[in-house]
Scaffold this active site. Sequence first.
Site, PDB file in Angstrom:
ATOM      1  N   ASN A  16       0.845  -1.191   0.000  1.00  0.00           N
ATOM      2  CA  ASN A  16       0.000   0.000   0.000  1.00  0.00           C
ATOM      3  C   ASN A  16       0.883   1.244   0.000  1.00  0.00           C
ATOM      4  OD1 ASN A  16       0.643  -0.770   2.681  1.00  0.00           O
ATOM      5  ND2 ASN A  16      -1.131   0.285   3.529  1.00  0.00           N
ATOM      6  N   ILE A  17       0.426   2.240  -0.734  1.00  0.00           N
ATOM      7  CA  ILE A  17       1.177   3.492  -0.882  1.00  0.00           C
ATOM      8  C   ILE A  17       0.228   4.634  -0.550  1.00  0.00           C
ATOM      9  CG2 ILE A  17       2.507   4.944  -2.461  1.00  0.00           C
ATOM     10  CD1 ILE A  17       2.954   2.359  -4.187  1.00  0.00           C
ATOM     11  N   GLU A  30      -3.126  -4.737  -2.747  1.00  0.00           N
ATOM     12  CA  GLU A  30      -3.677  -5.667  -3.730  1.00  0.00           C
ATOM     13  C   GLU A  30      -3.731  -5.028  -5.104  1.00  0.00           C
ATOM     14  OE1 GLU A  30      -4.832  -4.759  -0.820  1.00  0.00           O
ATOM     15  OE2 GLU A  30      -6.028  -6.313   0.159  1.00  0.00           O
TER      16      GLU A  30
HETATM   17  N1  THU Z   1      -5.269  -1.262   2.763  1.00  0.00           N
HETATM   18  C1  THU Z   1      -4.737  -2.120   1.822  1.00  0.00           C
HETATM   19  O1  THU Z   1      -3.606  -1.932   1.356  1.00  0.00           O
HETATM   20  N2  THU Z   1      -5.496  -3.158   1.422  1.00  0.00           N
HETATM   21  C2  THU Z   1      -6.765  -3.390   1.851  1.00  0.00           C
HETATM   22  O2  THU Z   1      -7.484  -4.141   1.221  1.00  0.00           O
HETATM   23  C3  THU Z   1      -7.243  -2.730   3.073  1.00  0.00           C
HETATM   24  C4  THU Z   1      -6.598  -1.404   3.324  1.00  0.00           C
HETATM   25  C5  THU Z   1      -4.459  -0.118   3.193  1.00  0.00           C
HETATM   26  C6  THU Z   1      -4.954   1.208   2.701  1.00  0.00           C
HETATM   27  C7  THU Z   1      -4.367   2.148   3.728  1.00  0.00           C
HETATM   28  O3  THU Z   1      -3.051   2.481   3.325  1.00  0.00           O
HETATM   29  C8  THU Z   1      -4.279   1.315   4.996  1.00  0.00           C
HETATM   30  O4  THU Z   1      -4.427  -0.033   4.593  1.00  0.00           O
HETATM   31  C9  THU Z   1      -5.331   1.648   6.027  1.00  0.00           C
HETATM   32  O5  THU Z   1      -6.597   1.609   5.479  1.00  0.00           O
END
Ligand code: THU
Length: 136
Positions: free
Chosen positions: A42-43, A55
Amino acid sequence: MDRRKLIQAAIKVLPESYTPYSHFHVAAALLCKDGTVYTGINIENAAYTPTVCAERSAFFRAVNEGKREFEAIAICGGKDGIVTDYCAPCGVCRQVMREFCDPGTFKVILAKSEDEYKEFVLKELLPMGFGPENLL
Ligand code: THU
């Protein structure tokens, strides 16, 4: 399919997660049908909404490289990068999976560790989804 290897690939990139705002690290490893694996993290962004989930990072990397057929994705995550629970994909990521994957066979593996994971097929996580064939 080697589930342990796929989970390992996700765990390995978890420290690369860029999360200065939520501090919630997520990583994914996407297995293509040709056997290649694309990881994603996640970024986050100071303007919040441009944030991309792990994802979708993995999917967009793969699709950019011409991949269109996918077998499974392993996902792990936790506050400050410490995995204590299963990290389920958000609704938007489930919809992106729906675009490219067969809901009845694409596997979503939520991992706490290589040995502790839960496995679903996409249609269990996104019942009655809207997909490309609905536009035909
Ligand atoms: N996040 C993900 O990377 N994947 C998900 O399916 C759930 C949420 C991340 C987004 C954000 O950077 C952090 O988790 C908190 O919501």
